[in-house]
Design a protein around this motif. Structure first.
Motif, PDB file in Angstrom:
ATOM      1  N   TYR A 168       4.071   6.814   2.282  1.00 36.90           N
ATOM      2  CA  TYR A 168       3.048   7.832   2.519  1.00 36.90           C
ATOM      3  C   TYR A 168       2.258   8.098   1.237  1.00 36.90           C
ATOM      4  N   LYS A 169       2.959   8.274   0.140  1.00 38.11           N
ATOM      5  CA  LYS A 169       2.314   8.569  -1.139  1.00 38.11           C
ATOM      6  C   LYS A 169       1.394   7.423  -1.553  1.00 38.11           C
ATOM      7  N   ASP A 170       1.862   6.188  -1.439  1.00 38.93           N
ATOM      8  CA  ASP A 170       1.022   5.039  -1.781  1.00 38.93           C
ATOM      9  C   ASP A 170      -0.235   5.006  -0.922  1.00 38.93           C
ATOM     10  N   THR A 171      -0.062   5.304   0.374  1.00 34.67           N
ATOM     11  CA  THR A 171      -1.200   5.291   1.295  1.00 34.67           C
ATOM     12  C   THR A 171      -2.230   6.338   0.918  1.00 34.67           C
ATOM     13  N   ILE A 172      -1.761   7.516   0.536  1.00 35.33           N
ATOM     14  CA  ILE A 172      -2.673   8.587   0.117  1.00 35.33           C
ATOM     15  C   ILE A 172      -3.511   8.138  -1.074  1.00 35.33           C
ATOM     16  N   TYR A 173      -2.872   7.550  -2.075  1.00 36.50           N
ATOM     17  CA  TYR A 173      -3.621   7.132  -3.264  1.00 36.50           C
ATOM     18  C   TYR A 173      -4.518   5.930  -2.987  1.00 36.50           C
ATOM     19  N   MET A 174      -4.093   5.057  -2.086  1.00 35.70           N
ATOM     20  CA  MET A 174      -4.968   3.953  -1.699  1.00 35.70           C
ATOM     21  C   MET A 174      -6.239   4.492  -1.046  1.00 35.70           C
ATOM     22  N   GLU A 175      -6.055   5.487  -0.179  1.00 32.86           N
ATOM     23  CA  GLU A 175      -7.212   6.091   0.481  1.00 32.86           C
ATOM     24  C   GLU A 175      -8.120   6.770  -0.540  1.00 32.86           C
ATOM     25  N   LEU A 176      -7.535   7.508  -1.475  1.00 30.95           N
ATOM     26  CA  LEU A 176      -8.335   8.175  -2.500  1.00 30.95           C
ATOM     27  C   LEU A 176      -9.096   7.158  -3.342  1.00 30.95           C
ATOM     28  N   ALA A 177      -8.440   6.045  -3.680  1.00 31.47           N
ATOM     29  CA  ALA A 177      -9.098   5.006  -4.482  1.00 31.47           C
ATOM     30  C   ALA A 177     -10.316   4.449  -3.750  1.00 31.47           C
ATOM     31  N   LYS A 178     -10.196   4.207  -2.477  1.00 27.93           N
ATOM     32  CA  LYS A 178     -11.334   3.715  -1.696  1.00 27.93           C
ATOM     33  C   LYS A 178     -12.487   4.716  -1.725  1.00 27.93           C
ATOM     34  N   LYS A 179     -12.155   5.970  -1.482  1.00 30.48           N
ATOM     35  CA  LYS A 179     -13.194   6.992  -1.378  1.00 30.48           C
ATOM     36  C   LYS A 179     -13.882   7.237  -2.714  1.00 30.48           C
ATOM     37  N   VAL A 180     -13.098   7.302  -3.782  1.00 30.38           N
ATOM     38  CA  VAL A 180     -13.709   7.534  -5.093  1.00 30.38           C
ATOM     39  C   VAL A 180     -14.553   6.334  -5.506  1.00 30.38           C
ATOM     40  N   THR A 181     -14.098   5.133  -5.181  1.00 34.67           N
ATOM     41  CA  THR A 181     -14.906   3.948  -5.479  1.00 34.67           C
ATOM     42  C   THR A 181     -16.243   4.017  -4.739  1.00 34.67           C
ATOM     43  N   VAL A 264     -12.302   2.399 -10.462  1.00 36.01           N
ATOM     44  CA  VAL A 264     -11.075   3.160 -10.201  1.00 36.01           C
ATOM     45  C   VAL A 264      -9.884   2.217 -10.289  1.00 36.01           C
ATOM     46  N   ARG A 265      -8.812   2.705 -10.892  1.00 36.67           N
ATOM     47  CA  ARG A 265      -7.568   1.937 -10.916  1.00 36.67           C
ATOM     48  C   ARG A 265      -6.424   2.779 -10.355  1.00 36.67           C
ATOM     49  N   LEU A 266      -5.516   2.112  -9.677  1.00 42.54           N
ATOM     50  CA  LEU A 266      -4.266   2.726  -9.251  1.00 42.54           C
ATOM     51  C   LEU A 266      -3.216   2.418 -10.303  1.00 42.54           C
ATOM     52  N   LYS A 267      -2.521   3.442 -10.783  1.00 44.98           N
ATOM     53  CA  LYS A 267      -1.611   3.255 -11.915  1.00 44.98           C
ATOM     54  C   LYS A 267      -0.193   3.709 -11.552  1.00 44.98           C
ATOM     55  N   PRO A 268       0.814   2.985 -12.043  1.00 40.17           N
ATOM     56  CA  PRO A 268       2.202   3.416 -11.881  1.00 40.17           C
ATOM     57  C   PRO A 268       2.605   4.352 -13.008  1.00 40.17           C
ATOM     58  N   ASN A 272       2.063  -0.074 -17.549  1.00 36.45           N
ATOM     59  CA  ASN A 272       0.930  -0.366 -16.679  1.00 36.45           C
ATOM     60  C   ASN A 272       0.890  -1.863 -16.375  1.00 36.45           C
ATOM     61  N   SER A 273       1.621  -2.252 -15.348  1.00 34.60           N
ATOM     62  CA  SER A 273       1.652  -3.655 -14.937  1.00 34.60           C
ATOM     63  C   SER A 273       1.691  -3.717 -13.411  1.00 34.60           C
ATOM     64  N   LEU A 274       1.255  -4.859 -12.876  1.00 34.63           N
ATOM     65  CA  LEU A 274       1.309  -5.038 -11.422  1.00 34.63           C
ATOM     66  C   LEU A 274       2.746  -4.989 -10.914  1.00 34.63           C
ATOM     67  N   ARG A 275       3.639  -5.570 -11.693  1.00 35.13           N
ATOM     68  CA  ARG A 275       5.041  -5.576 -11.283  1.00 35.13           C
ATOM     69  C   ARG A 275       5.577  -4.155 -11.158  1.00 35.13           C
ATOM     70  N   ASN A 276       5.278  -3.316 -12.144  1.00 39.73           N
ATOM     71  CA  ASN A 276       5.741  -1.932 -12.090  1.00 39.73           C
ATOM     72  C   ASN A 276       5.066  -1.172 -10.957  1.00 39.73           C
ATOM     73  N   LEU A 277       3.786  -1.442 -10.717  1.00 40.00           N
ATOM     74  CA  LEU A 277       3.080  -0.795  -9.622  1.00 40.00           C
ATOM     75  C   LEU A 277       3.716  -1.155  -8.284  1.00 40.00           C
ATOM     76  N   GLU A 278       4.074  -2.423  -8.117  1.00 37.66           N
ATOM     77  CA  GLU A 278       4.714  -2.864  -6.874  1.00 37.66           C
ATOM     78  C   GLU A 278       6.081  -2.227  -6.689  1.00 37.66           C
ATOM     79  N   VAL A 282       2.481   4.008  -6.580  1.00 36.50           N
ATOM     80  CA  VAL A 282       1.355   4.632  -7.279  1.00 36.50           C
ATOM     81  C   VAL A 282       1.773   6.001  -7.801  1.00 36.50           C
ATOM     82  N   ASN A 283       1.475   6.239  -9.067  1.00 31.58           N
ATOM     83  CA  ASN A 283       1.756   7.540  -9.670  1.00 31.58           C
ATOM     84  C   ASN A 283       0.485   8.370  -9.830  1.00 31.58           C
ATOM     85  N   HIS A 284      -0.627   7.709 -10.145  1.00 31.44           N
ATOM     86  CA  HIS A 284      -1.867   8.447 -10.313  1.00 31.44           C
ATOM     87  C   HIS A 284      -3.064   7.512 -10.203  1.00 31.44           C
TER      88      HIS A 284
END
Length: 430
Positions: A168-181, A264-268, A272-278, A282-284
């Motif tokens: 749920y949290k990841d989805t929220i930030y994905m949505e925010l990233a789309k909208k802010v972009t 916009v970037r999604l960050k863990p 700050n790496s893709l591996r850590n993000l996966e 998403v943290n912020h």
């Protein structure tokens, strides 16, 4: 998966969150040239370097309000100014503009030096220099980091009917990233402040010649920070999002995720790496399109940061929409258009084969935000939006217009005088 802020429980946590700022500024000598001294803050985790050795980066701790983050930035800025005033190698200043001062060619730009386990950071910068050129890397700006409060996310999750909070949290930030972009053009249009150049940015033999081109924000324009290809990201979920970046790395178009130059970037949390993000999720979210504002001593107006926070909350009240490839292209093109100086010629695409003048598009969004926040009964929020509206209604409301009027001649000399005046003012205060 928007937030229904009509829900009293969600609304009670609406304005809570976590905030952080990262501000880049070039260290410059008193005659307006790039400093060649080593990083003067070697043991300070809050003052680092970005691309080059003289590109000082001020990094706040995580704050619980925009105001606290801005206050931390002011304290770090003051600390840096004081240190630079009394350097044994000679006094230096923090350059207050996003566009650099005098540049004596590529050899004048010293890549940040890192030793031991961190040497890979220097090698990565060497790669960037070869691929994009050093001069572009001198552009400096501000990154705004934001996350929702745990209470808001937990309350939203409870209302969602889902069974996986991390998803749920990841989805929220994905949505925010789309909208802010989608709306990054608005942030650029309202905060662009780099409309003047020294000629040496374009030609080594034009040092000292002030140049005004059709850019309000050079770093967000077509000559700024962009990849040599057009990245398209898959926002279906976090796994496919990160895979879409991996695909560019595997194809050799990116060396690592940090080379993805995007609004916009999604960050863990942590590395700050893709591996850590996966692995961690998403943290912020990081907004990357803010110019340094030379019209204020610390490089950013508090009201502009407050506005971006309000914009993100407003966007999360809107229904989620797909972000197709053509829409992503439109969003990035809109950013580049909004970075232009002559606003009468700027058209913002609002859909397939539809567009409107940038001022009309901006006013439409600000009016919608005004009506949204009017229901809260918080007049201070309406005042923040009104500050942005005045940029549209007053002839010299935009920062870029004011900067060109004040510094459109003798750019570097006037910039040095401004930096000196700010330093004296700041040190006198504290």
């Amino acid at each position: 998966m928007s937030f229904d802020f009509q829900n009293a429980d969600l609304r009670s946590y609406m304005f809570d969150g976590h905030f952080g700022l990262e501000k880049e500024s070039l260290r410059v000598t008193q005659d307006g040239f790039l400093s060649h001294t080593g990083h003067p803050f070697p043991n300070d985790s809050n003052i680092d370097r970005d691309f080059c050795e003289n590109q000082t980066e001020l990094i706040t701790e995580v704050a619980d309000s925009v105001e606290e983050a801005w206050s931390q930035l002011a304290q770090l800025h003051t600390k840096a100014v004081r240190k630079l005033k009394y350097l044994e190698t000679g006094r230096e200043i923090l350059w207050p503009f996003s566009n650099p001062p005098y540049v004596k060619g590529e050899k004048d730009i010293l890549i940040a030096a890192f030793q031991g386990k961190l040497h890979g950071k220097e090698q990565y910068r060497e790669y960037l220099a070869q691929k994009y050129g050093k001069k572009k890397m001198l552009f400096s700006g501000i990154h705004f980091n934001f996350s929702f409060s745990d209470e808001l996310l937990q309350t939203g999750f409870s209302s969602s009917g889902g069974d996986n909070f991390r998803a749920y949290k990841d989805t929220i930030y994905m949505e925010l990233a789309k909208k802010v972009t989608r709306y990054s053009w608005l942030i650029v249009y309202l905060t662009a402040a780099s409309s003047v150049f020294d000629g040496s940015f374009f030609r080594d033999d034009a040092i000292g010649k002030t140049i005004n081109k059709n850019y309000a924000s050079a770093r967000c324009s077509e000559i700024g920070y962009w990849n040599v290809f057009f990245p398209l990201l898959d926002y279906k979920n976090l796994q496919v999002y990160t895979q879409s970046i991996h695909d560019y790395i595997d194809a050799g178009q990116l060396r690592e995720a940090s080379e993805l130059y995007y609004p916009v970037r999604l960050k863990p949390k942590g590395e700050n790496s893709l591996r850590n993000l996966e692995q961690s999720g998403v943290n912020h979210l990081e907004v990357r399109t803010l110019d340094l504002n030379p019209l204020t001593s610390y490089g950013i107006e508090l009201a502009d940061l407050q506005f971006i926070h309000l914009l993100m909350l407003y966007l999360m009240s809107l229904d989620d929409q797909p972000f197709e490839d053509f829409e992503q292209k439109i969003a990035i093109q809109n950013v580049k258009r909004a970075a232009q100086y002559q606003e009468d010629s700027i058209q913002i695409e609002t859909g397939w084969n539809t567009a409107m003048p940038v001022r009309d598009a901006a006013m439409q969004t600000l009016e919608a935000m005004y009506q949204f926040y009017k229901d809260t009964g918080k007049t201070e929020l309406l005042q923040i939006i009104e500050i942005q509206r005045r940029k549209l209604t007053q002839p010299e409301g935009r920062y870029a217009v004011q900067v060109r009027k004040r510094f459109g001649q003798n750019f570097v000399q006037q910039g040095v005088a401004l930096a000196e005046a700010y330093a004296a003012e700041i040190l006198q205060k504290r």
